[in-house]
Design a protein around this motif. Structure first.
Motif, PDB file in Angstrom:
ATOM      1  N   SER A  42       0.812  -1.213   0.000  1.00 22.74           N
ATOM      2  CA  SER A  42       0.000   0.000   0.000  1.00 22.74           C
ATOM      3  C   SER A  42       0.849   1.268   0.000  1.00 22.74           C
ATOM      4  O   SER A  42       0.316   2.372  -0.116  1.00 22.74           O
ATOM      5  CB  SER A  42      -0.931   0.004   1.216  1.00 22.74           C
ATOM      6  OG  SER A  42      -1.800  -1.107   1.161  1.00 22.74           O
ATOM      7  N   TYR A  57      -6.340   1.297   4.466  1.00 23.50           N
ATOM      8  CA  TYR A  57      -6.078   0.265   3.466  1.00 23.50           C
ATOM      9  C   TYR A  57      -6.638  -1.096   3.863  1.00 23.50           C
ATOM     10  O   TYR A  57      -6.888  -1.930   2.994  1.00 23.50           O
ATOM     11  CB  TYR A  57      -4.589   0.177   3.152  1.00 23.50           C
ATOM     12  CG  TYR A  57      -4.130   1.372   2.359  1.00 23.50           C
ATOM     13  CD1 TYR A  57      -4.603   1.593   1.066  1.00 23.50           C
ATOM     14  CD2 TYR A  57      -3.261   2.303   2.894  1.00 23.50           C
ATOM     15  CE1 TYR A  57      -4.214   2.697   0.337  1.00 23.50           C
ATOM     16  CE2 TYR A  57      -2.865   3.417   2.171  1.00 23.50           C
ATOM     17  CZ  TYR A  57      -3.346   3.605   0.899  1.00 23.50           C
ATOM     18  OH  TYR A  57      -2.971   4.705   0.179  1.00 23.50           O
ATOM     19  N   PRO A  61      -8.866  -1.693   0.294  1.00 26.61           N
ATOM     20  CA  PRO A  61      -7.578  -2.145  -0.246  1.00 26.61           C
ATOM     21  C   PRO A  61      -7.309  -1.638  -1.658  1.00 26.61           C
ATOM     22  O   PRO A  61      -8.241  -1.435  -2.442  1.00 26.61           O
ATOM     23  CB  PRO A  61      -7.700  -3.659  -0.236  1.00 26.61           C
ATOM     24  CG  PRO A  61      -9.150  -3.944  -0.258  1.00 26.61           C
ATOM     25  CD  PRO A  61      -9.813  -2.798   0.451  1.00 26.61           C
ATOM     26  N   LYS A  62      -6.027  -1.421  -1.942  1.00 31.35           N
ATOM     27  CA  LYS A  62      -5.623  -1.144  -3.314  1.00 31.35           C
ATOM     28  C   LYS A  62      -5.829  -2.429  -4.108  1.00 31.35           C
ATOM     29  O   LYS A  62      -5.485  -3.502  -3.650  1.00 31.35           O
ATOM     30  CB  LYS A  62      -4.148  -0.745  -3.366  1.00 31.35           C
ATOM     31  CG  LYS A  62      -3.859   0.639  -2.870  1.00 31.35           C
ATOM     32  CD  LYS A  62      -2.401   0.965  -3.132  1.00 31.35           C
ATOM     33  CE  LYS A  62      -2.127   2.419  -2.900  1.00 31.35           C
ATOM     34  NZ  LYS A  62      -0.718   2.759  -3.229  1.00 31.35           N
ATOM     35  N   CYS A  65      -3.006  -4.846  -4.496  1.00 28.99           N
ATOM     36  CA  CYS A  65      -2.527  -5.553  -3.310  1.00 28.99           C
ATOM     37  C   CYS A  65      -3.373  -6.778  -2.957  1.00 28.99           C
ATOM     38  O   CYS A  65      -2.996  -7.545  -2.098  1.00 28.99           O
ATOM     39  CB  CYS A  65      -2.514  -4.624  -2.110  1.00 28.99           C
ATOM     40  SG  CYS A  65      -1.367  -3.247  -2.250  1.00 28.99           S
TER      41      CYS A  65
END
Length: 67
Positions: A42, A57, A61-62, A65
């Motif tokens: 992240s 995050y 979440p990204k 990822c």
């Protein structure tokens, strides 16, 4: 760390990131490793601490990822 607060971290690590942690409320080496991996991915300091950036995050979440 031990308790329900730990379970609240283990749950999104499992569901949002595909970790395979026991949601047992024990913040052991596997939980620490999972958290640090997410922090690195992240782009935040991978210190194993759960501050505001880490919570952000965990909840959102990204996509790069997630597993």
């Amino acid at each position: 760390m031990v308790g329900t607060n730990v379970s609240q971290v283990q749950c999104p690590l499992n569901h949002n990131y595909g970790c395979s942690l026991d949601e047992d409320g024990i913040f052991g080496p596997d939980s620490t490793a999972g958290l640090k991996a997410i922090q690195r991915c992240s782009g935040i300091v991978a210190d194993g601490e759960i501050g505001p950036d880490t919570w952000k995050y965990l909840d959102y979440p990204k996509t790069t990822c997630t597993r």
